[in-house]
Design a protein around this motif. Structure first.
Motif, PDB file in Angstrom:
ATOM      1  N   ARG A 155      -8.792 -13.571  11.626  1.00 42.63           N
ATOM      2  CA  ARG A 155      -9.890 -13.667  12.603  1.00 42.63           C
ATOM      3  C   ARG A 155      -9.956 -15.068  13.217  1.00 42.63           C
ATOM      4  NH1 ARG A 155     -12.660 -10.403   8.797  1.00 42.63           N
ATOM      5  NH2 ARG A 155     -13.905 -12.148   8.059  1.00 42.63           N
ATOM      6  N   LEU A 156      -9.737 -16.097  12.397  1.00 41.36           N
ATOM      7  CA  LEU A 156      -9.785 -17.466  12.912  1.00 41.36           C
ATOM      8  C   LEU A 156      -8.627 -17.735  13.872  1.00 41.36           C
ATOM      9  CD1 LEU A 156     -10.824 -19.325   9.654  1.00 41.36           C
ATOM     10  CD2 LEU A 156     -12.272 -18.774  11.630  1.00 41.36           C
ATOM     11  N   ILE A 157      -7.454 -17.187  13.582  1.00 42.06           N
ATOM     12  CA  ILE A 157      -6.317 -17.340  14.484  1.00 42.06           C
ATOM     13  C   ILE A 157      -6.621 -16.648  15.814  1.00 42.06           C
ATOM     14  CG2 ILE A 157      -3.911 -16.636  14.883  1.00 42.06           C
ATOM     15  CD1 ILE A 157      -3.482 -17.217  11.840  1.00 42.06           C
ATOM     16  N   ALA A 158      -7.197 -15.451  15.757  1.00 41.86           N
ATOM     17  CA  ALA A 158      -7.570 -14.745  16.985  1.00 41.86           C
ATOM     18  C   ALA A 158      -8.603 -15.540  17.785  1.00 41.86           C
ATOM     19  CB  ALA A 158      -8.105 -13.353  16.661  1.00 41.86           C
ATOM     20  N   GLY A 159      -9.445 -16.328  17.083  1.00 45.00           N
ATOM     21  CA  GLY A 159     -10.430 -17.179  17.743  1.00 45.00           C
ATOM     22  C   GLY A 159      -9.849 -18.470  18.287  1.00 45.00           C
ATOM     23  N   LYS A 160      -8.606 -18.783  17.943  1.00 44.19           N
ATOM     24  CA  LYS A 160      -7.843 -19.917  18.470  1.00 44.19           C
ATOM     25  C   LYS A 160      -8.506 -21.280  18.256  1.00 44.19           C
ATOM     26  CE  LYS A 160      -5.572 -17.015  21.828  1.00 44.19           C
ATOM     27  NZ  LYS A 160      -5.277 -16.761  23.216  1.00 44.19           N
ATOM     28  N   ASP A 161      -9.009 -21.496  17.056  1.00 36.81           N
ATOM     29  CA  ASP A 161      -9.571 -22.803  16.702  1.00 36.81           C
ATOM     30  C   ASP A 161      -8.867 -23.291  15.439  1.00 36.81           C
ATOM     31  OD1 ASP A 161     -11.012 -25.057  16.097  1.00 36.81           O
ATOM     32  OD2 ASP A 161     -12.973 -24.092  16.203  1.00 36.81           O
ATOM     33  N   ALA A 162      -7.818 -24.088  15.624  1.00 33.19           N
ATOM     34  CA  ALA A 162      -6.977 -24.531  14.508  1.00 33.19           C
ATOM     35  C   ALA A 162      -7.774 -25.267  13.432  1.00 33.19           C
ATOM     36  CB  ALA A 162      -5.844 -25.413  15.023  1.00 33.19           C
ATOM     37  N   ARG A 163      -8.749 -26.063  13.829  1.00 33.77           N
ATOM     38  CA  ARG A 163      -9.517 -26.844  12.847  1.00 33.77           C
ATOM     39  C   ARG A 163     -10.172 -25.968  11.789  1.00 33.77           C
ATOM     40  NH1 ARG A 163     -13.837 -29.260  16.186  1.00 33.77           N
ATOM     41  NH2 ARG A 163     -13.489 -27.298  17.229  1.00 33.77           N
ATOM     42  N   ARG A 164     -10.562 -24.763  12.166  1.00 37.13           N
ATOM     43  CA  ARG A 164     -11.243 -23.866  11.230  1.00 37.13           C
ATOM     44  C   ARG A 164     -10.306 -23.303  10.165  1.00 37.13           C
ATOM     45  NH1 ARG A 164     -15.171 -19.817  13.630  1.00 37.13           N
ATOM     46  NH2 ARG A 164     -15.895 -19.911  11.487  1.00 37.13           N
ATOM     47  N   LEU A 165      -8.991 -23.485  10.350  1.00 31.67           N
ATOM     48  CA  LEU A 165      -8.017 -23.037   9.355  1.00 31.67           C
ATOM     49  C   LEU A 165      -7.818 -24.057   8.237  1.00 31.67           C
ATOM     50  CD1 LEU A 165      -5.410 -21.537  11.827  1.00 31.67           C
ATOM     51  CD2 LEU A 165      -6.808 -20.242  10.193  1.00 31.67           C
ATOM     52  N   ALA A 166      -8.251 -25.281   8.453  1.00 34.06           N
ATOM     53  CA  ALA A 166      -8.026 -26.364   7.488  1.00 34.06           C
ATOM     54  C   ALA A 166      -8.489 -26.037   6.072  1.00 34.06           C
ATOM     55  CB  ALA A 166      -8.667 -27.657   7.982  1.00 34.06           C
ATOM     56  N   ILE A 176       7.640 -26.736   8.424  1.00 37.41           N
ATOM     57  CA  ILE A 176       6.457 -27.526   8.767  1.00 37.41           C
ATOM     58  C   ILE A 176       5.854 -28.003   7.457  1.00 37.41           C
ATOM     59  CG2 ILE A 176       4.260 -27.576  10.007  1.00 37.41           C
ATOM     60  CD1 ILE A 176       5.213 -24.997  11.455  1.00 37.41           C
ATOM     61  N   LEU A 177       5.692 -29.322   7.321  1.00 34.33           N
ATOM     62  CA  LEU A 177       5.218 -29.912   6.076  1.00 34.33           C
ATOM     63  C   LEU A 177       3.851 -30.569   6.256  1.00 34.33           C
ATOM     64  CD1 LEU A 177       8.534 -31.609   4.910  1.00 34.33           C
ATOM     65  CD2 LEU A 177       7.547 -29.457   4.085  1.00 34.33           C
ATOM     66  N   GLY A 178       2.897 -30.194   5.419  1.00 40.80           N
ATOM     67  CA  GLY A 178       1.587 -30.822   5.416  1.00 40.80           C
ATOM     68  C   GLY A 178       0.589 -30.102   6.297  1.00 40.80           C
ATOM     69  N   ALA A 217      -1.495 -28.685  13.675  1.00 40.70           N
ATOM     70  CA  ALA A 217      -1.009 -29.091  14.995  1.00 40.70           C
ATOM     71  C   ALA A 217      -0.124 -27.994  15.595  1.00 40.70           C
ATOM     72  CB  ALA A 217      -0.241 -30.404  14.903  1.00 40.70           C
ATOM     73  N   ALA A 218       0.685 -27.345  14.767  1.00 41.58           N
ATOM     74  CA  ALA A 218       1.527 -26.248  15.262  1.00 41.58           C
ATOM     75  C   ALA A 218       0.655 -25.088  15.757  1.00 41.58           C
ATOM     76  CB  ALA A 218       2.481 -25.777  14.168  1.00 41.58           C
ATOM     77  N   PHE A 219      -0.383 -24.747  14.992  1.00 40.33           N
ATOM     78  CA  PHE A 219      -1.306 -23.705  15.442  1.00 40.33           C
ATOM     79  C   PHE A 219      -1.969 -24.122  16.757  1.00 40.33           C
ATOM     80  CE2 PHE A 219      -1.584 -21.762  11.087  1.00 40.33           C
ATOM     81  CZ  PHE A 219      -1.299 -20.456  11.477  1.00 40.33           C
ATOM     82  N   ALA A 220      -2.450 -25.347  16.838  1.00 41.91           N
ATOM     83  CA  ALA A 220      -3.125 -25.817  18.052  1.00 41.91           C
ATOM     84  C   ALA A 220      -2.195 -25.709  19.260  1.00 41.91           C
ATOM     85  CB  ALA A 220      -3.622 -27.246  17.866  1.00 41.91           C
ATOM     86  N   GLY A 221      -0.920 -26.034  19.065  1.00 37.57           N
ATOM     87  CA  GLY A 221       0.043 -25.915  20.149  1.00 37.57           C
ATOM     88  C   GLY A 221       0.205 -24.477  20.613  1.00 37.57           C
ATOM     89  N   GLN A 222       0.256 -23.563  19.673  1.00 42.24           N
ATOM     90  CA  GLN A 222       0.362 -22.148  20.057  1.00 42.24           C
ATOM     91  C   GLN A 222      -0.921 -21.656  20.715  1.00 42.24           C
ATOM     92  OE1 GLN A 222       1.915 -20.284  16.413  1.00 42.24           O
ATOM     93  NE2 GLN A 222       3.757 -19.945  17.616  1.00 42.24           N
ATOM     94  N   PHE A 223      -2.054 -22.102  20.202  1.00 41.45           N
ATOM     95  CA  PHE A 223      -3.332 -21.672  20.769  1.00 41.45           C
ATOM     96  C   PHE A 223      -3.500 -22.165  22.199  1.00 41.45           C
ATOM     97  CE2 PHE A 223      -5.397 -21.654  16.264  1.00 41.45           C
ATOM     98  CZ  PHE A 223      -4.632 -20.566  15.915  1.00 41.45           C
TER      99      PHE A 223
END
Length: 125
Positions: free
Chosen positions: A17-28, A45-47, A53-59
């Motif tokens: 659901r968080l990925i569908a909402g496109k807010d990478a910070r909420r995945l932390a 991808i490490l760390g 950052a990879a999620f944010a780029g895709q979002f």
């Protein structure tokens, strides 16, 4: 009482659901700080910061819709502190066909909460 398997499956559904909402910070809160991800294309991808950052780029890609990971099983270690989740994933974009495959995630229990320690995604279709 919720079983570890149910807790992990619920956390996976929430990350979808968080990925569908496109807010990478909420995945932390779902990632161990030293998380390791092997993406479907084989890249590493490490760390947590780099995964976010990879999620944010895709979002930021207007064609990206979502990734949906579907849990098919969860196995616990003898101490109940680590678990292996396996399942299938589908990624969708507006202008390209979907990608899909299999995944394995390792979860680690830290101060009562399940965190993703590592993930391996294999693109099969």
């Amino acid at each position: 009482m919720t079983t570890p398997q149910d807790a992990i499956a619920a956390r996976r559904k929430l990350t979808n659901r968080l990925i569908a909402g496109k807010d990478a910070r909420r995945l932390a809160p779902f990632l161990a700080s030293d998380v390791k991800v092997i993406a479907g294309d084989g890249s590493l991808i490490l760390g947590a910061a780099d995964v976010l950052a990879a999620f944010a780029g895709q979002f930021a890609d207007p064609d990206f819709v979502a990734y949906v990971r579907t849990t098919t099983g969860v196995e616990l270690d003898a101490e109940g502190a680590r678990a292996a989740e396996r399942g299938t994933w589908v990624g969708t974009w507006r202008t390209a066909g979907p990608q899909s495959g299999a995944y394995l995630a390792v979860w680690r229990k830290v101060t009562g909460q399940w965190l993703i320690e590592s993930e391996l995604f294999v693109t099969l279709g």
